[in-house]
Design an enzyme around this catalytic site. Structure first.
Site, mmCIF file in Angstrom:
data_model
loop_
_atom_site.group_PDB
_atom_site.id
_atom_site.type_symbol
_atom_site.label_atom_id
_atom_site.label_comp_id
_atom_site.label_asym_id
_atom_site.label_seq_id
_atom_site.Cartn_x
_atom_site.Cartn_y
_atom_site.Cartn_z
ATOM 1 N N ARG A 46 56.336 -8.999 -56.045
ATOM 2 C CA ARG A 46 56.068 -8.085 -54.929
ATOM 3 C C ARG A 46 57.111 -8.265 -53.831
ATOM 4 O O ARG A 46 57.473 -7.317 -53.139
ATOM 5 C CB ARG A 46 54.656 -8.331 -54.369
ATOM 6 C CG ARG A 46 54.372 -7.582 -53.076
ATOM 7 C CD ARG A 46 52.912 -7.571 -52.710
ATOM 8 N NE ARG A 46 52.221 -8.810 -52.972
ATOM 9 C CZ ARG A 46 52.261 -9.897 -52.194
ATOM 10 N NH1 ARG A 46 52.989 -9.891 -51.097
ATOM 11 N NH2 ARG A 46 51.586 -10.972 -52.517
ATOM 12 N N TYR A 98 61.005 17.551 -43.695
ATOM 13 C CA TYR A 98 60.274 17.572 -44.967
ATOM 14 C C TYR A 98 58.768 17.607 -44.700
ATOM 15 O O TYR A 98 58.268 16.911 -43.798
ATOM 16 C CB TYR A 98 60.673 16.328 -45.773
ATOM 17 C CG TYR A 98 59.753 15.976 -46.905
ATOM 18 C CD1 TYR A 98 59.491 16.881 -47.943
ATOM 19 C CD2 TYR A 98 59.131 14.739 -46.952
ATOM 20 C CE1 TYR A 98 58.644 16.543 -48.977
ATOM 21 C CE2 TYR A 98 58.285 14.390 -47.990
ATOM 22 C CZ TYR A 98 58.038 15.301 -48.999
ATOM 23 O OH TYR A 98 57.187 14.968 -50.024
ATOM 24 N N ASP A 170 66.770 10.300 -41.984
ATOM 25 C CA ASP A 170 66.515 10.618 -43.386
ATOM 26 C C ASP A 170 67.819 11.174 -43.968
ATOM 27 O O ASP A 170 68.256 12.258 -43.617
ATOM 28 C CB ASP A 170 65.392 11.660 -43.485
ATOM 29 C CG ASP A 170 65.006 11.995 -44.919
ATOM 30 O OD1 ASP A 170 65.801 11.711 -45.839
ATOM 31 O OD2 ASP A 170 63.916 12.571 -45.121
ATOM 32 N N LYS A 195 65.331 11.861 -55.325
ATOM 33 C CA LYS A 195 66.194 13.034 -55.276
ATOM 34 C C LYS A 195 67.604 12.692 -55.770
ATOM 35 O O LYS A 195 67.763 12.292 -56.906
ATOM 36 C CB LYS A 195 66.191 13.605 -53.853
ATOM 37 C CG LYS A 195 64.783 13.763 -53.236
ATOM 38 C CD LYS A 195 63.842 14.593 -54.076
ATOM 39 C CE LYS A 195 62.572 14.996 -53.351
ATOM 40 N NZ LYS A 195 61.673 13.911 -52.960
#
Length: 377
Positions: A46, A98, A170, A195
């Site tokens: 993790r 977005y 972003d 993306k």
């Protein structure tokens, strides 16, 4: 090293045991310790794994940062960034974002009393005026989604009065191949790695990069505490994809520019939004801030929403689907798909967003042409 070389070699030395050139997929969730509380480099997956660490080193170098986190999705990356916010904090955010970003910020407003003010970040006087609210975060997207506005990162970060205010960018649409927000003064950069970084519609992932040690330490704590870890296999896939990022972005941009020019001259098209067109209001800024204009094209079709829907249904090579940034071309209707839950200025029924892939340009133009011509009948 140049970008193309970093994408292939950063964090990816041949394996010291086997000599493997490709970073091995290490699936172990735990790692042996020579003494209690004295792990070597890894202790629990993790927190970190060898495969994910190789990816994070590569991402940090590509973005010009010193620390990166690879997480399970773009939304997971945004959720970690929101851990910097406390009840009562203020966020100034670009109004064209977005849909998932809008959803998250509006949710925080309802549940955590984090106040978000959505502004046109190209209006610098408006931004400066709202700095009196002492925002914790200035949240940017550039190019924006879906209207492809270009925000002047260097100008916005110059408005900060203290290091307490964080400039978050972003960089999903541009990628580090075409734009370097950290070098322009941003504090944190994030991606939906699903993306362009992934580029093949087969990976769900996110990434955060910073050059600030204090932010890196906090992000490490957030990651260890909340656990949005990217799997070793997806880390391997992203490393593989990054090797061809610069080649893919050149192909995306080349096709997108030709698509934009075709649409701009078509009688059934009202307006085209693409930073590489001289008609774009921030064309000069895009040339200055970016090394390329990307693969996203948005446009307004004539005739209203019904015509837009019919146009999308008639496409044969462009696939009607959400997401973007992959080798195949996609088309979507923001008002009823990615931005359906929000009434954003400019996101009207006539707006269509294209993610231009790397197919042969003649086939893409012919597909758009046949659908537009059927519209005219």
């Amino acid at each position: 090293m140049k970008f193309e070389t970093k994408a292939i070699h950063a964090g990816q030395k041949p394996d010291s045991v086997t000599g493997a050139v490709v970073a091995p997929i290490v699936t172990s969730t735990t790692f042996a310790q020579p003494a209690p509380g004295k792990p070597l480099e890894y202790e629990y997956s993790r927190v970190s794994t060898p495969t994910r660490k190789a990816l994070e080193i590569c991402l940090a170098e590509l973005e010009g940062g010193t620390f990166a986190l690879a997480v399970s999705s773009g939304c997971a990356a945004m959720s970690l960034l929101c851990q910097f916010l406390k009840p009562g904090d203020v966020v100034l955010a670009e109004e064209d974002l977005y849909g998932g970003t809008l959803r998250l910020l509006k949710h925080l407003e309802k549940t955590q009393n984090v106040q978000t003010h959505f502004l046109d970040f190209s209006d610098h006087e408006l931004v400066k005026k709202n700095l009196s609210l002492n925002p914790r975060i200035l949240w940017l997207e550039t190019p924006t989604n879906p209207l492809l506005k270009i925000i002047d990162i260097q100008k916005i970060q110059g408005f900060k009065k203290t290091t307490k205010t964080l400039v978050v960018v972003d960089n999903t649409f541009a990628t580090p191949c075409l734009q370097s927000p950290l070098s322009l003064g941003a504090d944190l950069v994030f991606h939906s790695a699903t993306k362009y970084l992934g580029g093949h519609t087969d990976i769900l992932g996110g990434a955060i990069v910073t050059g600030r040690k204090d932010l890196a330490e906090e992000l490490h704590f957030f990651n260890k505490t909340f656990g949005p870890a990217l799997s070793p296999f997806d880390s391997y896939l992203l490393l593989r994809s990054l090797k061809t990022l610069s080649l893919r972005m050149k192909a995306h941009e080349k096709n997108a520019l030709q698509v934009a020019r075709f649409l701009e001259n078509h009688p059934q098209v009202q307006k085209v939004l693409y930073p590489g067109l001289k008609s774009h209001p921030q064309f000069a800024l895009a040339k200055k801030q970016m090394s390329g204009f990307g693969g996203m094209v948005s446009f307004y079709i004539k005739g209203g929403e019904k015509r837009a829907i019919n146009f999308l249904k008639r496409l044969k090579i462009f696939t009607l689907a959400e997401s973007l940034g992959a080798v195949e071309s996609l088309a979507e209707h923001p008002r009823t798909m990615t931005h359906s839950a929000f009434s954003s200025k400019g996101v009207t029924g006539e707006l269509i967003r294209l993610s231009v892939g790397i197919e042969h340009i003649d086939d893409l133009i012919e597909d758009l042409k046949q659908s537009l011509e059927k519209q005219a009948r």
